[in-house]
Write an enzyme that holds these catalytic residues in place. Structure first.
Site, PDB file in Angstrom:
ATOM      1  CG  LEU A  33      -1.887  -1.217   1.331  1.00  0.00           C
ATOM      2  CD1 LEU A  33      -2.853  -1.051   2.502  1.00  0.00           C
ATOM      3  CD2 LEU A  33      -2.691  -1.480   0.050  1.00  0.00           C
ATOM      4  CB  SER A 124       9.971   1.373 -18.365  1.00  0.00           C
ATOM      5  OG  SER A 124       9.890   2.668 -18.880  1.00  0.00           O
ATOM      6  CB  THR A 126      12.473   4.703 -19.226  1.00  0.00           C
ATOM      7  OG1 THR A 126      13.281   5.804 -18.948  1.00  0.00           O
ATOM      8  CG2 THR A 126      12.684   3.652 -18.172  1.00  0.00           C
ATOM      9  CE1 TYR A 148      10.470   2.879 -12.651  1.00  0.00           C
ATOM     10  CE2 TYR A 148      10.807   4.028 -14.739  1.00  0.00           C
ATOM     11  CZ  TYR A 148      10.120   3.106 -13.973  1.00  0.00           C
ATOM     12  OH  TYR A 148       9.084   2.391 -14.539  1.00  0.00           O
ATOM     13  CE  LYS A 152      10.465  -0.676 -13.584  1.00  0.00           C
ATOM     14  NZ  LYS A 152       9.576  -1.666 -13.026  1.00  0.00           N
ATOM     15  CG  LEU A 199       0.416  15.171 -20.983  1.00  0.00           C
ATOM     16  CD1 LEU A 199       0.690  16.651 -20.751  1.00  0.00           C
ATOM     17  CD2 LEU A 199       0.691  14.815 -22.441  1.00  0.00           C
TER      18      LEU A 199
HETATM   19  P1  NAD Z   1       1.888   1.885  -9.029  1.00  0.00           P
HETATM   20  O1  NAD Z   1       2.755   2.680  -8.121  1.00  0.00           O
HETATM   21  O2  NAD Z   1       0.475   2.330  -9.213  1.00  0.00           O
HETATM   22  O3  NAD Z   1       1.865   0.336  -8.566  1.00  0.00           O
HETATM   23  C1  NAD Z   1       2.960  -0.283  -7.942  1.00  0.00           C
HETATM   24  C2  NAD Z   1       2.443  -0.987  -6.688  1.00  0.00           C
HETATM   25  O4  NAD Z   1       3.546  -1.646  -6.052  1.00  0.00           O
HETATM   26  C3  NAD Z   1       1.823  -0.034  -5.667  1.00  0.00           C
HETATM   27  O5  NAD Z   1       0.511  -0.470  -5.327  1.00  0.00           O
HETATM   28  C4  NAD Z   1       2.768  -0.096  -4.474  1.00  0.00           C
HETATM   29  O6  NAD Z   1       2.091   0.064  -3.259  1.00  0.00           O
HETATM   30  C5  NAD Z   1       3.404  -1.476  -4.649  1.00  0.00           C
HETATM   31  N1  NAD Z   1       4.744  -1.594  -4.035  1.00  0.00           N
HETATM   32  C6  NAD Z   1       5.804  -0.760  -4.202  1.00  0.00           C
HETATM   33  N2  NAD Z   1       6.841  -1.182  -3.440  1.00  0.00           N
HETATM   34  C7  NAD Z   1       6.439  -2.316  -2.803  1.00  0.00           C
HETATM   35  C8  NAD Z   1       7.046  -3.189  -1.863  1.00  0.00           C
HETATM   36  N3  NAD Z   1       8.282  -2.974  -1.404  1.00  0.00           N
HETATM   37  N4  NAD Z   1       6.341  -4.258  -1.415  1.00  0.00           N
HETATM   38  C9  NAD Z   1       5.066  -4.467  -1.851  1.00  0.00           C
HETATM   39  N5  NAD Z   1       4.433  -3.660  -2.716  1.00  0.00           N
HETATM   40  C10 NAD Z   1       5.110  -2.593  -3.179  1.00  0.00           C
HETATM   41  O7  NAD Z   1       2.631   1.794 -10.443  1.00  0.00           O
HETATM   42  P2  NAD Z   1       2.068   1.350 -11.863  1.00  0.00           P
HETATM   43  O8  NAD Z   1       1.916   2.564 -12.694  1.00  0.00           O
HETATM   44  O9  NAD Z   1       0.931   0.441 -11.699  1.00  0.00           O
HETATM   45  O10 NAD Z   1       3.344   0.559 -12.416  1.00  0.00           O
HETATM   46  C11 NAD Z   1       3.486  -0.824 -12.217  1.00  0.00           C
HETATM   47  C12 NAD Z   1       4.855  -1.261 -12.727  1.00  0.00           C
HETATM   48  O11 NAD Z   1       4.975  -0.902 -14.108  1.00  0.00           O
HETATM   49  C13 NAD Z   1       6.021  -0.597 -12.019  1.00  0.00           C
HETATM   50  O12 NAD Z   1       7.047  -1.546 -11.841  1.00  0.00           O
HETATM   51  C14 NAD Z   1       6.453   0.483 -12.978  1.00  0.00           C
HETATM   52  O13 NAD Z   1       7.820   0.793 -12.848  1.00  0.00           O
HETATM   53  C15 NAD Z   1       6.156  -0.148 -14.315  1.00  0.00           C
HETATM   54  N6  NAD Z   1       5.928   0.847 -15.374  1.00  0.00           N
HETATM   55  C16 NAD Z   1       4.966   1.820 -15.201  1.00  0.00           C
HETATM   56  C17 NAD Z   1       4.778   2.800 -16.177  1.00  0.00           C
HETATM   57  C18 NAD Z   1       3.756   3.885 -15.989  1.00  0.00           C
HETATM   58  O14 NAD Z   1       3.819   4.888 -16.714  1.00  0.00           O
HETATM   59  N7  NAD Z   1       2.799   3.764 -15.079  1.00  0.00           N
HETATM   60  C19 NAD Z   1       5.553   2.782 -17.357  1.00  0.00           C
HETATM   61  C20 NAD Z   1       6.499   1.771 -17.516  1.00  0.00           C
HETATM   62  C21 NAD Z   1       6.676   0.801 -16.514  1.00  0.00           C
HETATM   63  N1  UFG Z   2       4.600  16.920 -20.248  1.00  0.00           N
HETATM   64  C1  UFG Z   2       4.223  18.251 -20.230  1.00  0.00           C
HETATM   65  N2  UFG Z   2       3.695  18.754 -19.085  1.00  0.00           N
HETATM   66  C2  UFG Z   2       3.508  18.002 -17.954  1.00  0.00           C
HETATM   67  C3  UFG Z   2       3.889  16.630 -17.983  1.00  0.00           C
HETATM   68  C4  UFG Z   2       4.431  16.134 -19.151  1.00  0.00           C
HETATM   69  O1  UFG Z   2       4.371  18.967 -21.227  1.00  0.00           O
HETATM   70  O2  UFG Z   2       3.031  18.521 -16.943  1.00  0.00           O
HETATM   71  C5  UFG Z   2       5.140  16.343 -21.499  1.00  0.00           C
HETATM   72  C6  UFG Z   2       6.547  15.774 -21.351  1.00  0.00           C
HETATM   73  O3  UFG Z   2       7.501  16.784 -21.574  1.00  0.00           O
HETATM   74  C7  UFG Z   2       6.550  14.668 -22.418  1.00  0.00           C
HETATM   75  C8  UFG Z   2       5.109  14.180 -22.430  1.00  0.00           C
HETATM   76  O4  UFG Z   2       4.329  15.222 -21.851  1.00  0.00           O
HETATM   77  O5  UFG Z   2       6.840  15.227 -23.675  1.00  0.00           O
HETATM   78  C9  UFG Z   2       4.901  12.899 -21.621  1.00  0.00           C
HETATM   79  O6  UFG Z   2       5.431  13.066 -20.312  1.00  0.00           O
HETATM   80  P1  UFG Z   2       5.111  12.059 -19.112  1.00  0.00           P
HETATM   81  O7  UFG Z   2       5.761  12.630 -17.894  1.00  0.00           O
HETATM   82  O8  UFG Z   2       3.646  11.805 -19.052  1.00  0.00           O
HETATM   83  O9  UFG Z   2       5.783  10.684 -19.586  1.00  0.00           O
HETATM   84  P2  UFG Z   2       7.307  10.345 -19.938  1.00  0.00           P
HETATM   85  O10 UFG Z   2       7.312   9.847 -21.337  1.00  0.00           O
HETATM   86  O11 UFG Z   2       8.223  11.435 -19.586  1.00  0.00           O
HETATM   87  O12 UFG Z   2       7.641   9.146 -18.927  1.00  0.00           O
HETATM   88  C10 UFG Z   2       6.731   8.077 -18.684  1.00  0.00           C
HETATM   89  C11 UFG Z   2       6.917   7.554 -17.264  1.00  0.00           C
HETATM   90  C12 UFG Z   2       8.226   6.838 -17.108  1.00  0.00           C
HETATM   91  C13 UFG Z   2       8.345   5.774 -18.131  1.00  0.00           C
HETATM   92  C14 UFG Z   2       8.130   6.313 -19.510  1.00  0.00           C
HETATM   93  C15 UFG Z   2       8.049   5.128 -20.443  1.00  0.00           C
HETATM   94  O13 UFG Z   2       6.880   8.623 -16.344  1.00  0.00           O
HETATM   95  O14 UFG Z   2       8.263   6.212 -15.858  1.00  0.00           O
HETATM   96  O15 UFG Z   2       6.910   7.035 -19.593  1.00  0.00           O
HETATM   97  O16 UFG Z   2       7.926   5.533 -21.742  1.00  0.00           O
HETATM   98  F1  UFG Z   2       9.571   5.210 -18.055  1.00  0.00           F
END
Ligand code: NAD
Ligand code: UFG
Length: 332
Positions: A33, A124, A126, A148, A152, A199
């Protein structure tokens, strides 16, 4: 299958729980959580009419984590748990390495000990090095610019090493592009405490009147309109990709990596326009300086997932915007 979903109460995890259960799997969730709430579990149970087995455990605690393996016959793990804020990882790198790496190692140790041989890992986009050649294919050069992303990449390498050492250990790595949107039922979505970094979470707060205007981080990139271009994917499509990924456990290679995106890039201005069209709400914005560390443009080559997993994203950009707003406006 009995599937252990780590981080299953989080944004992507909760949507994947729904897909897994709707595809007749039994789900066990572990989450501490840190970035989710117990309300998500209650909503899952009432929406799915189930009583999902949940362990509130910090996965650093290997003894408690072991209980899950003792008490359940886990067949497969989908590993979402981790921290994900890029900016925070730059300021607090150890926090990110400690959480993302240590909990993954604990999980992998227990999988080895209990003979659990299948894992799907949330990586990701990334992890890719900035590239002038687009779209990004899975075999393009990797390179990261923040802790971060490095966490990964290190986890991908660890899993590759384990797959090399044991050809019965099956790994599917999914490299997500930019998940946005929420479940159409309005109960599940991205929770945000404080000011969002990404965004779409920022746009919905502007739409709600909680933030005054969107800051567009630069309009001088070499892109269609100068603003950043990304490959946004509806979170329900992303969740469904995990079901498709299960089929890869039967492939000849015991490690398979897939981009999960739509293959289409949208600029910040295009997202704003589509949001306004989908919701009828005007989003005021100001163009400000570029955000440090940002890349101008990237989007996925999704042919490999399409061909090998039969994965195609079904939702379009208007649905992504509509559903993100639908979730936000229903929150208190
Ligand atoms: P999120 O933060 O909503 O979900 C992650 C969950 O993991 C949370 O509920 C958190 O409480 C739990 N958690 C974190 N540390 C923990 C621990 N030590 N023990 C038990 N539970 C733990 O994130 P999300 O957006 O659902 O992302 C899920 C996965 O996908 C992550 O690994 C994230 O890096 C990866 N990912 C997300 C995005 C994105 O844009 N959301 C993009 C690329 C990759
Ligand atoms: N942006 C704005 N204003 C904001 C937020 C974002 O202009 O307030 C722009 C950013 O400059 C970028 C685009 O919107 O051009 C998307 O930005 P995000 O922050 O939504 O997403 P990113 O692509 O930067 O990164 C996200 C996650 C990372 C992940 C990556 C994977 O945050 O964790 O996507 O592609 F690794």
């Amino acid at each position: 299958m009995n599937i252990l979903i780590t981080g299953g109460l989080g944004y992507i995890g909760s949507h994947t729980v729904i897909e897994c259960i709707n595809n007749n799997n039994n789900v066990i969730i572990v989450d501490n959580l840190y970035n989710s709430s117990i309300k998500v579990l209650h909503n899952l149970n009432s929406y799915l009419n189930k009583n999902i087995k949940f362990y509130e455990i910090d996965m650093h605690d290997i003894n408690n984590l072991e209980k899950i393996f003792k008490e359940n016959k886990i067949e497969c793990v989908i590993h979402f748990a981790g921290y994900k804020a890029v900016g925070e990882s730059v300021v607090k790198p150890l926090k990110y390495y400690d959480n993302n790496l240590c909990i993954t190692i604990n999980l992998l140790k227990l999988m080895e000990q209990y003979g659990v041989k299948k894992i799907i890992f949330s990586s990701s986009a990334t992890v890719y090095k900035e590239s002038e050649i687009l779209p990004l294919t899975e075999n393009m050069p990797l390179g990261v610019t923040n802790p971060y992303g490095r966490s990964k990449l290190i986890i991908e390498d660890i899993m590759q090493d384990m797959a090399n050492a044991d050809n019965e250990f099956k790994v599917v790595i999914l490299r997500y592009f930019n998940p946005i949107g929420a479940h159409p039922c309005g109960l599940f979505g991205e929770e945000n405490n404080g000011i969002p970094n990404n965004l779409m979470p920022y746009i919905v707060k502007v739409a709600k009147g909680e933030l005054e205007y969107l800051r567009v981080f630069g309009d001088d990139y070499n892109t269609k309109d100068g603003t950043g271009v990304r490959d946004y994917i509806h979170v329900v499509d992303l969740a469904a990709a995990h079901i498709k990924a299960i089929t890869a456990f039967d492939f000849e290679s015991n490690i398979n990596i897939y981009n999960i995106g739509t293959g289409k890039g949208y600029s910040v201005f295009e997202i704003v326009n589509n949001f306004e069209k989908a919701t009828g709400i005007k989003i005021p914005y100001k163009v400000v300086e570029r955000r440090s560390g940002d890349i101008g443009e990237y989007y996925a080559d999704n042919k490999k997932a399409r061909k090998e997993l039969d994965f195609i994203a079904e939702y379009g950009i208007l649905e992504m915007c509509h559903d993100a707003w639908n979730f936000e406006k229903g929150k208190n």
